[in-house]
Design a protein around this motif. Structure first.
Motif, PDB file in Angstrom:
ATOM      1  N   THR A 205       0.795  -1.403   0.116  1.00  0.00           N
ATOM      2  CA  THR A 205       0.018  -0.214   0.006  1.00  0.00           C
ATOM      3  C   THR A 205       1.197   0.990  -0.097  1.00  0.00           C
ATOM      4  OG1 THR A 205      -1.595  -0.885   1.003  1.00  0.00           O
ATOM      5  CG2 THR A 205      -1.671   1.719   1.087  1.00  0.00           C
TER       6      THR A 205
ATOM      7  N   ASN B 189      -7.578  11.629  -9.949  1.00  0.00           N
ATOM      8  CA  ASN B 189      -7.929  10.094  -9.522  1.00  0.00           C
ATOM      9  C   ASN B 189      -7.524   9.120 -10.626  1.00  0.00           C
ATOM     10  OD1 ASN B 189      -7.938  11.032  -6.829  1.00  0.00           O
ATOM     11  ND2 ASN B 189      -9.872  10.204  -7.463  1.00  0.00           N
TER      12      ASN B 189
ATOM     13  N   ILE C 272      -3.788   6.594 -11.146  1.00  0.00           N
ATOM     14  CA  ILE C 272      -3.621   5.266 -11.428  1.00  0.00           C
ATOM     15  C   ILE C 272      -2.694   4.748 -12.499  1.00  0.00           C
ATOM     16  CG2 ILE C 272      -5.011   3.646 -11.856  1.00  0.00           C
ATOM     17  CD1 ILE C 272      -4.912   4.231  -8.734  1.00  0.00           C
TER      18      ILE C 272
ATOM     19  N   ARG D 105      -3.251  -1.333 -15.399  1.00  0.00           N
ATOM     20  CA  ARG D 105      -4.074  -0.471 -14.589  1.00  0.00           C
ATOM     21  C   ARG D 105      -4.739  -1.635 -12.868  1.00  0.00           C
ATOM     22  NH1 ARG D 105      -5.534   2.199 -18.994  1.00  0.00           N
ATOM     23  NH2 ARG D 105      -7.261   1.283 -19.021  1.00  0.00           N
ATOM     24  N   SER D 106      -5.599  -2.179 -13.673  1.00  0.00           N
ATOM     25  CA  SER D 106      -6.430  -3.086 -12.452  1.00  0.00           C
ATOM     26  C   SER D 106      -6.175  -4.048 -11.275  1.00  0.00           C
ATOM     27  CB  SER D 106      -6.952  -4.861 -13.595  1.00  0.00           C
ATOM     28  OG  SER D 106      -5.310  -5.674 -14.144  1.00  0.00           O
TER      29      SER D 106
ATOM     30  N   LEU E 184      -3.943  -1.898  -9.626  1.00  0.00           N
ATOM     31  CA  LEU E 184      -3.963  -0.716  -8.797  1.00  0.00           C
ATOM     32  C   LEU E 184      -5.044  -1.073  -8.257  1.00  0.00           C
ATOM     33  CD1 LEU E 184      -1.136  -0.040 -10.937  1.00  0.00           C
ATOM     34  CD2 LEU E 184      -1.022   2.012  -9.135  1.00  0.00           C
ATOM     35  N   GLU E 185      -5.025  -0.062  -7.220  1.00  0.00           N
ATOM     36  CA  GLU E 185      -7.030  -0.076  -5.943  1.00  0.00           C
ATOM     37  C   GLU E 185      -6.635   1.722  -5.261  1.00  0.00           C
ATOM     38  OE1 GLU E 185     -10.450  -1.826  -3.318  1.00  0.00           O
ATOM     39  OE2 GLU E 185      -8.480  -2.780  -4.533  1.00  0.00           O
ATOM     40  N   LEU E 186      -7.312   2.082  -5.444  1.00  0.00           N
ATOM     41  CA  LEU E 186      -8.125   3.980  -4.667  1.00  0.00           C
ATOM     42  C   LEU E 186      -8.538   3.073  -3.685  1.00  0.00           C
ATOM     43  CD1 LEU E 186      -6.703   6.409  -4.237  1.00  0.00           C
ATOM     44  CD2 LEU E 186      -8.844   7.092  -5.743  1.00  0.00           C
ATOM     45  N   LYS E 187      -7.871   3.218  -2.371  1.00  0.00           N
ATOM     46  CA  LYS E 187      -8.574   2.721  -1.374  1.00  0.00           C
ATOM     47  C   LYS E 187      -8.779   3.723  -0.282  1.00  0.00           C
ATOM     48  CE  LYS E 187      -7.576  -1.339  -0.174  1.00  0.00           C
ATOM     49  NZ  LYS E 187      -8.724  -2.465  -0.590  1.00  0.00           N
TER      50      LYS E 187
ATOM     51  N   GLN F  96      -9.880   9.801  -1.822  1.00  0.00           N
ATOM     52  CA  GLN F  96     -11.202   9.892  -3.473  1.00  0.00           C
ATOM     53  C   GLN F  96     -11.136  11.405  -3.030  1.00  0.00           C
ATOM     54  OE1 GLN F  96     -11.823   6.582  -1.555  1.00  0.00           O
ATOM     55  NE2 GLN F  96     -11.716   5.485  -2.882  1.00  0.00           N
TER      56      GLN F  96
ATOM     57  N   VAL G 143      -3.458   3.605  -1.778  1.00  0.00           N
ATOM     58  CA  VAL G 143      -3.219   2.702  -2.869  1.00  0.00           C
ATOM     59  C   VAL G 143      -2.601   1.840  -3.073  1.00  0.00           C
ATOM     60  CG1 VAL G 143      -2.494   2.906  -5.592  1.00  0.00           C
ATOM     61  CG2 VAL G 143      -2.950   5.155  -4.551  1.00  0.00           C
TER      62      VAL G 143
ATOM     63  N   SER H 280      -0.756  -4.678  -6.489  1.00  0.00           N
ATOM     64  CA  SER H 280      -0.456  -6.230  -6.768  1.00  0.00           C
ATOM     65  C   SER H 280       1.484  -6.222  -6.940  1.00  0.00           C
ATOM     66  CB  SER H 280      -1.628  -6.620  -7.422  1.00  0.00           C
ATOM     67  OG  SER H 280      -3.128  -5.944  -6.452  1.00  0.00           O
TER      68      SER H 280
END
Length: 97
Positions: free
Chosen positions: A14, A50, A54, A65-66, A68-71, A74, A81, A84
């Motif tokens: 993270t 945002n 990403i 892009r999949s 990564l995820e904005l946790k 926002q 972020v 993986s």
């Protein structure tokens, strides 16, 4: 390991980021407290910053892009972020300014 990078149990990590939208170009500028500071060329309107974040991180890390995820964050400059990818790889690709 850098303060802005936290290893996760699943092998990913993270990132804690401080974002400056509306810059001339997107770039990593260094450390801002316990966060990695990134300037983004996108304006902070309708989630464009945002999406640009990403996209920029995926390109810089060589990941889809999949991966990564904005946790959180926002609507804030401070964002978290999930990535993986191995923390050492992420630190190597982002830690050099």
């Amino acid at each position: 390991m850098a303060d802005w990078l936290q290893a996760e149990k699943d092998g990913g990590c993270t990132l804690t980021l401080h974002i400056q939208p509306g810059a001339k170009k997107s770039e990593v500028v260094g450390v801002h407290g316990d966060a990695l500071k990134i300037r983004l060329a996108a304006p902070p309107v309708d989630g464009r910053a945002n999406a640009a974040l990403i996209e920029y991180l995926a390109d810089r890390l060589g990941l889809p892009r999949s991966a990564l995820e904005l946790k959180s964050g926002q609507s804030s400059r401070r964002k978290r972020v999930a990535v993986s990818a191995a923390p050492a790889d992420v630190e190597q690709r982002l830690g050099t300014v």
